[in-house]
Motif scaffolding. Structure first.
Motif, PDB file in Angstrom:
ATOM      1  N   GLU A  78      46.692  41.813  39.166  1.00  0.00           N
ATOM      2  CA  GLU A  78      45.784  40.610  39.845  1.00  0.00           C
ATOM      3  C   GLU A  78      47.077  39.578  39.484  1.00  0.00           C
ATOM      4  OE1 GLU A  78      41.787  43.162  38.619  1.00  0.00           O
ATOM      5  OE2 GLU A  78      42.971  41.971  36.834  1.00  0.00           O
ATOM      6  N   ILE A  79      48.808  39.770  39.254  1.00  0.00           N
ATOM      7  CA  ILE A  79      48.545  37.427  38.984  1.00  0.00           C
ATOM      8  C   ILE A  79      48.492  36.541  39.826  1.00  0.00           C
ATOM      9  CG2 ILE A  79      51.270  36.666  38.168  1.00  0.00           C
ATOM     10  CD1 ILE A  79      49.833  38.845  36.096  1.00  0.00           C
ATOM     11  N   ALA A  80      48.605  37.252  41.872  1.00  0.00           N
ATOM     12  CA  ALA A  80      48.800  36.555  42.383  1.00  0.00           C
ATOM     13  C   ALA A  80      47.076  36.043  42.440  1.00  0.00           C
ATOM     14  CB  ALA A  80      48.770  36.589  43.452  1.00  0.00           C
ATOM     15  N   SER A  81      46.185  36.545  41.698  1.00  0.00           N
ATOM     16  CA  SER A  81      44.520  36.748  42.090  1.00  0.00           C
ATOM     17  C   SER A  81      43.306  36.510  41.280  1.00  0.00           C
ATOM     18  CB  SER A  81      44.147  37.179  43.302  1.00  0.00           C
ATOM     19  OG  SER A  81      42.656  37.352  43.392  1.00  0.00           O
ATOM     20  N   PRO A  82      43.437  35.841  39.899  1.00  0.00           N
ATOM     21  CA  PRO A  82      43.027  35.150  39.311  1.00  0.00           C
ATOM     22  C   PRO A  82      41.739  35.554  39.692  1.00  0.00           C
ATOM     23  CG  PRO A  82      43.850  32.762  39.293  1.00  0.00           C
ATOM     24  CD  PRO A  82      44.594  33.790  40.789  1.00  0.00           C
ATOM     25  N   LYS A  83      41.037  35.343  40.846  1.00  0.00           N
ATOM     26  CA  LYS A  83      39.436  35.278  41.380  1.00  0.00           C
ATOM     27  C   LYS A  83      39.158  36.834  41.512  1.00  0.00           C
ATOM     28  CE  LYS A  83      36.333  34.139  44.837  1.00  0.00           C
ATOM     29  NZ  LYS A  83      35.845  32.745  45.806  1.00  0.00           N
ATOM     30  N   HIS A  84      40.161  37.845  41.669  1.00  0.00           N
ATOM     31  CA  HIS A  84      39.823  39.168  41.891  1.00  0.00           C
ATOM     32  C   HIS A  84      39.778  39.549  40.065  1.00  0.00           C
ATOM     33  CE1 HIS A  84      41.133  43.529  41.457  1.00  0.00           C
ATOM     34  NE2 HIS A  84      40.430  43.958  43.393  1.00  0.00           N
ATOM     35  N   THR A  85      40.302  39.237  39.134  1.00  0.00           N
ATOM     36  CA  THR A  85      40.073  39.392  38.215  1.00  0.00           C
ATOM     37  C   THR A  85      38.870  39.181  37.609  1.00  0.00           C
ATOM     38  OG1 THR A  85      41.857  39.071  37.611  1.00  0.00           O
ATOM     39  CG2 THR A  85      41.222  38.806  35.390  1.00  0.00           C
ATOM     40  N   CYS A  86      38.708  38.413  37.922  1.00  0.00           N
ATOM     41  CA  CYS A  86      36.904  37.442  37.631  1.00  0.00           C
ATOM     42  C   CYS A  86      36.096  38.504  38.086  1.00  0.00           C
ATOM     43  CB  CYS A  86      36.759  36.267  37.830  1.00  0.00           C
ATOM     44  SG  CYS A  86      35.276  35.415  37.664  1.00  0.00           S
ATOM     45  N   LEU A  87      36.122  38.906  39.066  1.00  0.00           N
ATOM     46  CA  LEU A  87      35.017  39.553  39.815  1.00  0.00           C
ATOM     47  C   LEU A  87      34.498  41.600  39.179  1.00  0.00           C
ATOM     48  CD1 LEU A  87      35.495  38.590  43.969  1.00  0.00           C
ATOM     49  CD2 LEU A  87      33.863  37.964  42.378  1.00  0.00           C
ATOM     50  N   ARG A  88      36.646  42.075  39.467  1.00  0.00           N
ATOM     51  CA  ARG A  88      36.232  42.719  38.375  1.00  0.00           C
ATOM     52  C   ARG A  88      35.730  43.167  36.667  1.00  0.00           C
ATOM     53  NH1 ARG A  88      39.950  44.169  34.307  1.00  0.00           N
ATOM     54  NH2 ARG A  88      41.536  42.482  35.087  1.00  0.00           N
ATOM     55  N   GLU A  89      36.340  41.759  35.838  1.00  0.00           N
ATOM     56  CA  GLU A  89      35.480  41.978  35.191  1.00  0.00           C
ATOM     57  C   GLU A  89      33.938  41.796  34.961  1.00  0.00           C
ATOM     58  OE1 GLU A  89      36.753  42.233  31.865  1.00  0.00           O
ATOM     59  OE2 GLU A  89      39.038  42.188  32.650  1.00  0.00           O
ATOM     60  N   ILE A 133      31.360  36.285  30.366  1.00  0.00           N
ATOM     61  CA  ILE A 133      32.032  37.185  30.827  1.00  0.00           C
ATOM     62  C   ILE A 133      33.510  36.777  31.401  1.00  0.00           C
ATOM     63  CG2 ILE A 133      31.972  38.654  33.094  1.00  0.00           C
ATOM     64  CD1 ILE A 133      29.392  38.931  31.023  1.00  0.00           C
ATOM     65  N   GLY A 134      34.185  37.705  31.063  1.00  0.00           N
ATOM     66  CA  GLY A 134      35.981  38.098  31.395  1.00  0.00           C
ATOM     67  C   GLY A 134      36.571  38.637  30.599  1.00  0.00           C
ATOM     68  N   GLY A 135      38.431  38.790  31.547  1.00  0.00           N
ATOM     69  CA  GLY A 135      38.650  39.880  30.209  1.00  0.00           C
ATOM     70  C   GLY A 135      40.480  39.092  30.813  1.00  0.00           C
ATOM     71  N   HIS A 136      41.052  40.210  30.751  1.00  0.00           N
ATOM     72  CA  HIS A 136      42.700  39.751  30.798  1.00  0.00           C
ATOM     73  C   HIS A 136      43.395  40.188  32.227  1.00  0.00           C
ATOM     74  CE1 HIS A 136      43.437  38.900  26.535  1.00  0.00           C
ATOM     75  NE2 HIS A 136      42.690  39.680  26.584  1.00  0.00           N
ATOM     76  N   MET A 137      44.190  39.658  32.826  1.00  0.00           N
ATOM     77  CA  MET A 137      44.444  40.193  34.639  1.00  0.00           C
ATOM     78  C   MET A 137      45.611  41.332  34.643  1.00  0.00           C
ATOM     79  SD  MET A 137      45.531  36.266  36.009  1.00  0.00           S
ATOM     80  CE  MET A 137      45.404  36.595  37.559  1.00  0.00           C
ATOM     81  N   GLU A 138      45.089  42.139  34.779  1.00  0.00           N
ATOM     82  CA  GLU A 138      45.954  43.322  35.547  1.00  0.00           C
ATOM     83  C   GLU A 138      47.263  42.969  35.680  1.00  0.00           C
ATOM     84  OE1 GLU A 138      45.797  46.014  34.002  1.00  0.00           O
ATOM     85  OE2 GLU A 138      43.937  45.785  33.183  1.00  0.00           O
ATOM     86  N   PRO A 139      48.592  43.937  35.793  1.00  0.00           N
ATOM     87  CA  PRO A 139      49.898  43.078  36.953  1.00  0.00           C
ATOM     88  C   PRO A 139      49.323  42.668  37.899  1.00  0.00           C
ATOM     89  CG  PRO A 139      50.391  44.416  34.736  1.00  0.00           C
ATOM     90  CD  PRO A 139      48.721  44.681  35.040  1.00  0.00           C
TER      91      PRO A 139
END
Length: 171
Positions: free
Chosen positions: A46-57, A38-44
């Protein structure tokens, strides 16, 4: 011109012995028909928080919310060249007893027993197979790992060179 793309990915385990995997839809551009996480691309933003991207995805692709995930921690940072992009991918591991609650056009979700994840008949992208192999060999590691994807000088075969991600001041 080479561009940078940041991604964040989750390895979610259930009861600590099954991995949530996605069999990607055949019509997807990236790795069609292959098994992935599960995963995907970071939004602009979210650059400082890849964990936020992970949870969103995770929520977008499974419906599983952050409150239902335990021990989500960074385990790998992988850097590779993909056509004209340098891809930097953050891999997190975590645990959940929640079941996926949504369907997605990305592919179908399955809980796969750990002993079957690396089965030779499971079509995994090389990078993902390499990461999972390393993870299963080092899952009790106290630190994250950094990997650089490339090819071996001897055989020109794809490979990933893994190193522990440790502050050099504490070596």
């Amino acid at each position: 011109m080479i561009k940078l793309r940041l991604l964040s990915t989750a390895l979610l385990f259930n009861n600590r012995n099954e991995l949530l995997m996605m069999k990607r839809a055949a019509n997807r551009t990236l790795s069609p028909g292959k098994w992935g996480a599960i995963g995907g691309h970071m939004e602009p933003y979210e650059i400082a928080s890849p964990k936020h991207t992970c949870l969103r995805e995770i929520e977008e692709e499974t419906g599983i919310q952050a409150a239902n995930i335990e021990e989500l921690q960074l385990r790998y940072v992988l850097i590779r060249l993909y056509h004209t992009e340098i891809r930097q991918q953050f891999f997190y591991t975590g645990f959940t007893n929640a079941e996926p609650t949504i369907e997605t056009e990305e592919g179908d979700l399955f809980w796969v027993p750990k002993q079957e994840v690396l089965s030779s008949n499971r079509d995994l992208p090389h990078v993902f197979r390499s990461l999972l192999t390393h993870y299963f060999d080092h899952e009790d590691s106290a630190h994250p790992w950094i990997g650089v994807a490339g090819k071996t000088a001897e055989t020109d075969e794809p490979c990933i060179r893994w190193n522990p991600l440790i502050d050099p001041g504490i070596i």
